[in-house]
Design an enzyme around this catalytic site. Structure first.
Site, mmCIF file in Angstrom:
data_model
loop_
_atom_site.group_PDB
_atom_site.id
_atom_site.type_symbol
_atom_site.label_atom_id
_atom_site.label_comp_id
_atom_site.label_asym_id
_atom_site.label_seq_id
_atom_site.Cartn_x
_atom_site.Cartn_y
_atom_site.Cartn_z
ATOM 1 C CG HIS A 49 -32.750 -19.494 43.650
ATOM 2 N ND1 HIS A 49 -31.949 -19.229 42.549
ATOM 3 C CD2 HIS A 49 -33.683 -20.386 43.224
ATOM 4 C CE1 HIS A 49 -32.393 -19.918 41.511
ATOM 5 N NE2 HIS A 49 -33.443 -20.631 41.892
ATOM 6 C CG HIS A 136 -31.530 -28.959 44.182
ATOM 7 N ND1 HIS A 136 -32.787 -29.380 43.794
ATOM 8 C CD2 HIS A 136 -31.023 -28.295 43.105
ATOM 9 C CE1 HIS A 136 -33.015 -28.997 42.551
ATOM 10 N NE2 HIS A 136 -31.964 -28.334 42.106
#
Length: 198
Positions: A49, A136
């Site tokens: 995620h 990220h």
């Protein structure tokens, strides 16, 4: 009697989910890296995620207020394109803490979304982050190799011209719950689609 504080106060965070097809591609790349980059903890594919905000342990009675603020954010948000691109590490080159997959696309829209989440949840008692937001996808944690981590191992991973394209429309936010010691670790508590203008 011993009480499980995690049952009483769930550990929650807010994130942008990644489509299952892309999770499978990332998992395949991770499997190819495990011998050359020995990290202790590899993220389960279902747990991949993009974190927007870590809340920590939340009093159950305040979860509804968090969800209401996320609803407001989704109501003024529109989908935007993102793609997985590049990879690298955080931490000392000899022993990095994090192996990550990079992002490209409408990153300003992602940063604006993250700032909106920070701003809306701060009055509920979740302080804003001091550090700049660095979007990220975490792939692994805690490098465990005896030699320095090989930078060349991640060079060329997730190229901009990948086929099939590693892109999707980010069109929702998810409130996740962490279950420590469970695999996969993260459970979606509430998924809220963007619906600005409709």
């Amino acid at each position: 009697m011993v009480h499980n504080t995690q049952d009483e106060h769930p550990r929650l965070f807010v994130a942008v989910p990644i489509p299952s097809g892309l999770k499978a591609q990332v998992a395949a790349a991770a499997n190819g890296l495990k011998k050359t980059l020995p990290f202790k903890k590899w993220v389960h594919p279902d747990d991949l995620h993009i974190t927007l905000k870590f809340l920590g342990e939340v009093v159950p009675s305040s979860v509804a207020a968090v969800e209401a603020e996320l609803e407001r954010i989704a109501a003024r948000s529109t989908p935007f394109p993102l793609r997985l691109q590049g990879a690298g590490t955080f931490g000392a080159p000899m022993a990095p803490r994090i192996l990550w997959v990079g992002l490209a696309g409408k990153l300003q829209a992602l940063r604006d979304l993250q700032a909106d989440v920070e701003r809306q949840l701060a009055p509920l008692g979740y302080p804003t982050e001091d550090r700049p937001y660095s979007p990220h996808v975490t792939l692994a944690r805690q490098y465990a190799g005896g030699a320095p981590a090989r930078k060349d191992a991640v060079r060329g991973l997730f190229p901009a011209d990948a086929e099939p394209p590693l892109e999707w429309a980010a069109d929702r936010i998810v409130l996740y719950r962490s279950h420590l010691g469970r695999t996969p670790m993260y459970e979606p508590v509430r998924t809220i689609a963007f619906h600005a203008g409709g």
